[in-house]
Design a protein around this motif. Structure first.
Motif, PDB file in Angstrom:
ATOM      1  N   GLU A 184     -20.530  13.831 -19.884  1.00  0.00           N
ATOM      2  CA  GLU A 184     -19.621  13.741 -18.718  1.00  0.00           C
ATOM      3  C   GLU A 184     -18.687  14.597 -18.895  1.00  0.00           C
ATOM      4  N   ARG A 185     -18.093  15.159 -20.093  1.00  0.00           N
ATOM      5  CA  ARG A 185     -16.991  16.093 -20.178  1.00  0.00           C
ATOM      6  C   ARG A 185     -17.567  17.421 -19.809  1.00  0.00           C
ATOM      7  N   LEU A 186     -18.843  17.840 -20.079  1.00  0.00           N
ATOM      8  CA  LEU A 186     -19.308  19.033 -19.845  1.00  0.00           C
ATOM      9  C   LEU A 186     -19.785  18.896 -18.230  1.00  0.00           C
ATOM     10  N   LYS A 187     -20.041  18.086 -17.557  1.00  0.00           N
ATOM     11  CA  LYS A 187     -20.138  17.962 -16.193  1.00  0.00           C
ATOM     12  C   LYS A 187     -18.935  18.382 -15.504  1.00  0.00           C
ATOM     13  N   ALA A 188     -17.768  17.888 -16.045  1.00  0.00           N
ATOM     14  CA  ALA A 188     -16.409  18.126 -15.489  1.00  0.00           C
ATOM     15  C   ALA A 188     -16.483  19.660 -15.593  1.00  0.00           C
ATOM     16  N   ALA A 189     -16.739  20.229 -16.728  1.00  0.00           N
ATOM     17  CA  ALA A 189     -16.378  21.697 -16.907  1.00  0.00           C
ATOM     18  C   ALA A 189     -17.266  22.556 -16.146  1.00  0.00           C
ATOM     19  N   MET A 190     -18.422  21.949 -15.956  1.00  0.00           N
ATOM     20  CA  MET A 190     -19.450  22.753 -15.212  1.00  0.00           C
ATOM     21  C   MET A 190     -18.788  22.776 -13.641  1.00  0.00           C
ATOM     22  N   GLU A 191     -18.272  21.604 -13.201  1.00  0.00           N
ATOM     23  CA  GLU A 191     -17.933  21.472 -11.810  1.00  0.00           C
ATOM     24  C   GLU A 191     -16.359  22.095 -11.423  1.00  0.00           C
ATOM     25  N   HIS A 192     -15.731  22.025 -12.488  1.00  0.00           N
ATOM     26  CA  HIS A 192     -14.444  22.233 -12.327  1.00  0.00           C
ATOM     27  C   HIS A 192     -13.607  23.243 -12.922  1.00  0.00           C
ATOM     28  N   ASP A 193     -14.080  23.936 -14.304  1.00  0.00           N
ATOM     29  CA  ASP A 193     -13.380  24.776 -14.798  1.00  0.00           C
ATOM     30  C   ASP A 193     -13.373  26.326 -13.798  1.00  0.00           C
ATOM     31  N   TRP A 194     -12.108  26.875 -13.917  1.00  0.00           N
ATOM     32  CA  TRP A 194     -12.085  28.071 -12.963  1.00  0.00           C
ATOM     33  C   TRP A 194     -12.999  29.383 -13.478  1.00  0.00           C
ATOM     34  N   ASP A 195     -13.346  29.333 -14.805  1.00  0.00           N
ATOM     35  CA  ASP A 195     -14.212  30.274 -15.224  1.00  0.00           C
ATOM     36  C   ASP A 195     -15.547  30.237 -15.012  1.00  0.00           C
ATOM     37  N   GLN A 196     -16.309  31.304 -14.478  1.00  0.00           N
ATOM     38  CA  GLN A 196     -17.708  31.198 -14.410  1.00  0.00           C
ATOM     39  C   GLN A 196     -18.488  30.856 -15.685  1.00  0.00           C
ATOM     40  N   THR A 197     -18.104  31.860 -16.481  1.00  0.00           N
ATOM     41  CA  THR A 197     -18.734  31.701 -17.794  1.00  0.00           C
ATOM     42  C   THR A 197     -19.113  30.128 -18.451  1.00  0.00           C
ATOM     43  N   VAL A 198     -17.703  29.810 -18.432  1.00  0.00           N
ATOM     44  CA  VAL A 198     -17.649  28.251 -18.709  1.00  0.00           C
ATOM     45  C   VAL A 198     -18.478  27.345 -18.132  1.00  0.00           C
ATOM     46  N   ARG A 199     -18.487  27.673 -16.950  1.00  0.00           N
ATOM     47  CA  ARG A 199     -19.292  26.732 -15.832  1.00  0.00           C
ATOM     48  C   ARG A 199     -20.771  26.865 -16.143  1.00  0.00           C
ATOM     49  N   SER A 200     -21.265  28.247 -16.450  1.00  0.00           N
ATOM     50  CA  SER A 200     -22.497  28.542 -16.761  1.00  0.00           C
ATOM     51  C   SER A 200     -22.970  27.760 -18.168  1.00  0.00           C
ATOM     52  N   ARG A 201     -22.018  28.002 -19.261  1.00  0.00           N
ATOM     53  CA  ARG A 201     -22.417  27.577 -20.408  1.00  0.00           C
ATOM     54  C   ARG A 201     -22.361  25.970 -20.524  1.00  0.00           C
ATOM     55  N   ALA A 202     -21.698  25.405 -19.578  1.00  0.00           N
ATOM     56  CA  ALA A 202     -21.807  23.923 -19.491  1.00  0.00           C
ATOM     57  C   ALA A 202     -23.016  23.405 -18.975  1.00  0.00           C
ATOM     58  N   ARG A 203     -23.466  24.138 -17.767  1.00  0.00           N
ATOM     59  CA  ARG A 203     -24.816  23.804 -17.325  1.00  0.00           C
ATOM     60  C   ARG A 203     -25.922  24.161 -17.995  1.00  0.00           C
TER      61      ARG A 203
END
Length: 211
Positions: A184-203
């Motif tokens: 769930e925490r990774l899903k939140a990072a994937m959807e809401h983090d402002w940084d594209q790399t963070v979103r990609s790594r979470a996905r």
């Protein structure tokens, strides 16, 4: 000093050489007898192809074995250095080198895994400040390679780091651990983090958990 030939100059030369080779082969082929041509087509070419395939099938496992042997020797050397080293900074560098040499697997490092985890976790918690963000990030990503689920809470907390690089590495570490409790925490990072790399790594971490 003579200049080295550049790649743009080499390619036309190779192309011309290939054309010349084809012409020479065709010239020789036309002057062979029918019996020689039949022999080449029916026997020589198939035998050559079989020989090349056999060589390739032998070469691949031999190369893989050789690579494993070299990696094992380097692991032994790095472990010896790790045990002798007293400087925390140099020990940390050796931890990074050990896990990278081991292709981010714990196999062969089980005996020192607790020491590696303690050093990485301590670094992640104490390497504070923007100037040390790369050290924190490397500690987070390498911590996931140890396959110790007790590190999950620390990595989840690191997803809130001020620096995007560190958050991305924390997501990478959680993916390596396949820490489903952090989904769930990774899903939140994937959807809401402002940084594209963070979103990609979470996905990517979430995809690892599904595989």
């Amino acid at each position: 000093m003579a200049k080295q030939p550049q790649q743009g100059q080499i390619i036309p030369v190779l192309f011309v050489a290939l054309i010349i080779l084809i012409i020479v082969v065709m010239w020789i082929w036309k002057r062979l007898s029918a019996e020689s041509q039949d022999y080449i087509v029916d026997q020589a070419v198939p035998m050559t192809i079989i020989g090349l395939i056999s060589t390739l099938l032998l070469f691949i496992p031999i190369r893989m074995l050789r690579r494993r042997q070299l990696r094992s020797r380097e692991r032994t050397r790095l472990l010896a250095l790790f045990h002798r080293e007293t400087s925390q900074e140099k020990r940390l560098d050796l931890v990074f080198a050990l896990l990278e040499n081991n292709e981010y697997h714990i196999n062969g490092l089980e005996s020192v895994a607790p020491a590696l985890k303690e050093l990485l976790a301590t670094t992640l918690q104490r390497a504070l400040g923007d100037k040390q963000h790369r050290i924190r990030g490397m500690a987070a990503s390498h911590l996931g390679a140890l396959q110790d689920l007790s590190a999950v809470p620390l990595l989840v907390k690191t997803l809130d780091d001020d620096h995007a690089y560190v958050r991305a590495c924390a997501a990478l570490g959680l993916g390596r651990l396949r820490a489903t409790e952090a989904r769930e925490r990774l899903k939140a990072a994937m959807e809401h983090d402002w940084d594209q790399t963070v979103r990609s790594r979470a996905r990517e971490a979430l995809e690892r958990m599904r595989s």
